[in-house]
Write an enzyme that holds these catalytic residues in place. Structure first.
Site, PDB file in Angstrom:
ATOM      1  N   ALA A 192      43.164  44.518  46.651  1.00  0.00           N
ATOM      2  CA  ALA A 192      43.081  45.891  46.146  1.00  0.00           C
ATOM      3  C   ALA A 192      43.228  46.809  47.362  1.00  0.00           C
ATOM      4  O   ALA A 192      42.244  47.229  47.973  1.00  0.00           O
ATOM      5  CB  ALA A 192      41.749  46.108  45.460  1.00  0.00           C
ATOM      6  N   GLY A 196      36.925  52.802  50.678  1.00  0.00           N
ATOM      7  CA  GLY A 196      37.209  51.425  50.243  1.00  0.00           C
ATOM      8  C   GLY A 196      37.128  51.328  48.731  1.00  0.00           C
ATOM      9  O   GLY A 196      37.233  52.340  48.040  1.00  0.00           O
ATOM     10  N   ASN A 197      36.962  50.120  48.206  1.00  0.00           N
ATOM     11  CA  ASN A 197      36.806  49.957  46.760  1.00  0.00           C
ATOM     12  C   ASN A 197      35.937  48.733  46.483  1.00  0.00           C
ATOM     13  O   ASN A 197      35.515  48.041  47.410  1.00  0.00           O
ATOM     14  CB  ASN A 197      38.176  49.852  46.080  1.00  0.00           C
ATOM     15  CG  ASN A 197      38.989  48.699  46.631  1.00  0.00           C
ATOM     16  OD1 ASN A 197      38.594  47.549  46.512  1.00  0.00           O
ATOM     17  ND2 ASN A 197      40.117  49.001  47.269  1.00  0.00           N
ATOM     18  N   HIS A 198      35.665  48.479  45.205  1.00  0.00           N
ATOM     19  CA  HIS A 198      34.683  47.445  44.839  1.00  0.00           C
ATOM     20  C   HIS A 198      35.249  46.030  44.772  1.00  0.00           C
ATOM     21  O   HIS A 198      34.566  45.132  44.298  1.00  0.00           O
ATOM     22  CB  HIS A 198      34.073  47.775  43.475  1.00  0.00           C
ATOM     23  CG  HIS A 198      33.213  48.992  43.498  1.00  0.00           C
ATOM     24  ND1 HIS A 198      32.103  49.106  44.301  1.00  0.00           N
ATOM     25  CD2 HIS A 198      33.316  50.176  42.839  1.00  0.00           C
ATOM     26  CE1 HIS A 198      31.548  50.283  44.129  1.00  0.00           C
ATOM     27  NE2 HIS A 198      32.277  50.961  43.249  1.00  0.00           N
TER      28      HIS A 198
END
Ligand code: CTP
Length: 398
Positions: free
Chosen positions: A276, A209-211
């Site tokens: 995102a 995943g991402n932030h």
């Protein structure tokens, strides 16, 4: 969204009156000032105490409130006070009286003396809703400038199914809110907004995943609602609370997000792709938790996720597309390439070099890239950036 708006709510004798308590709450939650006037028969369905408590104002149902002291309710003052007179539910009986100008209760007297806009939400049983007198009376109100909300459909208190229900509370609230929104480019536009990250499963407990926090997308959804757009918010995992009035669809992976957008895409005017989206996913998701020593934890074979925006760009008809890009080097050149490759109408460029911009912060600094030029923004709250995005887009395409 209704801050400072004065709403006079008229309640008539229909079983749907029980929903008016919820309606008062919903309007007050949006910071409207609400006063309530009831017909005598509405008192059989709801109590003044409930409505007074929720509206934080005394409610009115009689010309004379106290025979001994002669305290009376000034119906003219009620009508003059209101910015809008909303009658919900409107029964067949009161409907008929509105048309003929009868004045045998306080609600009707308030109607006759009101000089503010009037909105009604009728509610009655199936055959009554279908009766020619009802149709003619509603048409007469419409012709006199009254805003007539449609009947809801579904199960009726009688057990019959069909037209006649009071519209749902959030639909009535949306209509009232909409009434106060001035006309503009975004009013009534169908807009899909995506937000947050996507999670691509490695096994049942781990993911790539991402932030991304989702803050930017949720702020855009909120700004759009305030301009009267119809917003479908498709969000990856995020702790943000959806603004009231948005159609929220929660998704997890890029593929889920793609499927959800595809459903909404044909009828949308604008897609704002602020999510995102993960660029890659494990080729295979393990069907059980991978274990140290037992499974190969050193290699995960990856494959690209579907490029949602590029696919939308390739199939777009009348839709306008707004993309986002987060770049660390050659920002502008990369952004222009993305704009062109994905057939976007506007690209919002974030640079991680700017402090206070990017993931998780409450502020952002972006540039607006169009096919024919670029405009630099300054560091602002994400709420203000959301409004800037809508303003810049409107200035170019309205
Ligand atoms: N995007 C998308 N589908 C993906 C990846 C990105 O729709 N699988 C969208 C994003 O929501 C964003 C835009 O494409 O609006 C640009 O995303 P970004 O990650 O900056 O660009 P990529 O095309 O993924 O290229 P790269 O990561 O190599 O810079």
């Amino acid at each position: 969204m209704l801050k400072g708006k004065k709403i006079l709510l008229g309640i008539t004798g229909s079983i749907a009156a029980y929903k008016s308590a919820e309606l008062v709450r919903s309007l007050v939650k949006l910071e409207a000032e609400v006063r309530v006037v009831l017909t005598p028969s509405a008192l059989s369905f709801v109590t003044p105490l409930t409505l007074a408590t929720l509206s934080k104002n005394p409610v009115h149902h009689a010309y004379v409130e106290d025979e001994d002291t002669g305290v009376w309710t000034n119906h003219v003052e009620l009508g003059k006070w209101a910015d809008i007179f909303l009658i919900a539910p409107l029964s067949a009986n009161t409907l008929s009286k509105l048309v003929t100008g009868e004045c045998d209760n306080l609600l009707l007297a308030s109607y006759l003396s009101a000089d503010c806009p009037v909105m009604v939400a009728p509610a009655m049983d199936l055959d009554m809703a279908d009766h020619w007198t009802t149709n003619e009376n509603l048409e007469k109100l419409r012709n006199k400038g009254v805003s007539v909300l449609p009947f809801g459909e579904g199960e009726l208190a009688s057990g019959l199914q069909g037209k006649g229900r009071l519209l749902e509370v959030d639909e009535i609230t949306a209509a009232v809110t909409d009434h106060f929104i001035p006309s503009g480019y975004w009013k009534g536009k169908q807009v899909v907004v995506t937000a947050g990250p996507t999670y691509e499963a490695i096994d049942p407990v781990r993911f790539i995943g991402n932030h991304s926090s989702g803050k930017m997308g949720y702020a855009i959804a909120s700004a759009l609602l305030q301009r009267g757009a119809k917003v479908a918010l498709i969000s990856g995992p995020s702790h943000e609370l959806p603004p009231a009035g948005v159609r929220l669809k929660k998704v997890v992976s890029a593929q889920d997000m793609f499927d959800a957008i595809n459903e909404a895409y044909p009828t949308s005017d604008v897609v704002i792709m602020s999510a995102a989206v993960a660029d890659c996913r494990p080729k295979q998701m393990a069907d059980r938790k991978l274990k140290k020593g037992k499974d190969d934890l050193q290699h995960i074979e990856l494959t690209p996720t579907v490029d949602i925006l590029a696919t939308l760009g390739a199939t777009k008809q009348v839709q306008r597309l707004i993309g986002f890009a987060l770049e660390t080097d050659d920002e502008l050149a990369n952004a222009k390439k993305k704009l062109e490759n994905k057939k976007l109408d506007m690209l919002v460029l974030n640079s991680l070099r700017d402090s206070g911009a990017g993931f998780g912060t409450d502020t952002n600094k972006v540039s607006f890239v169009f096919p024919d030029g670029v405009k630099e923004g300054v560091l602002k709250s994400k709420k203000d950036v959301a409004n800037d995005i809508l303003d810049e887009f409107e200035a170019k395409y309205a």
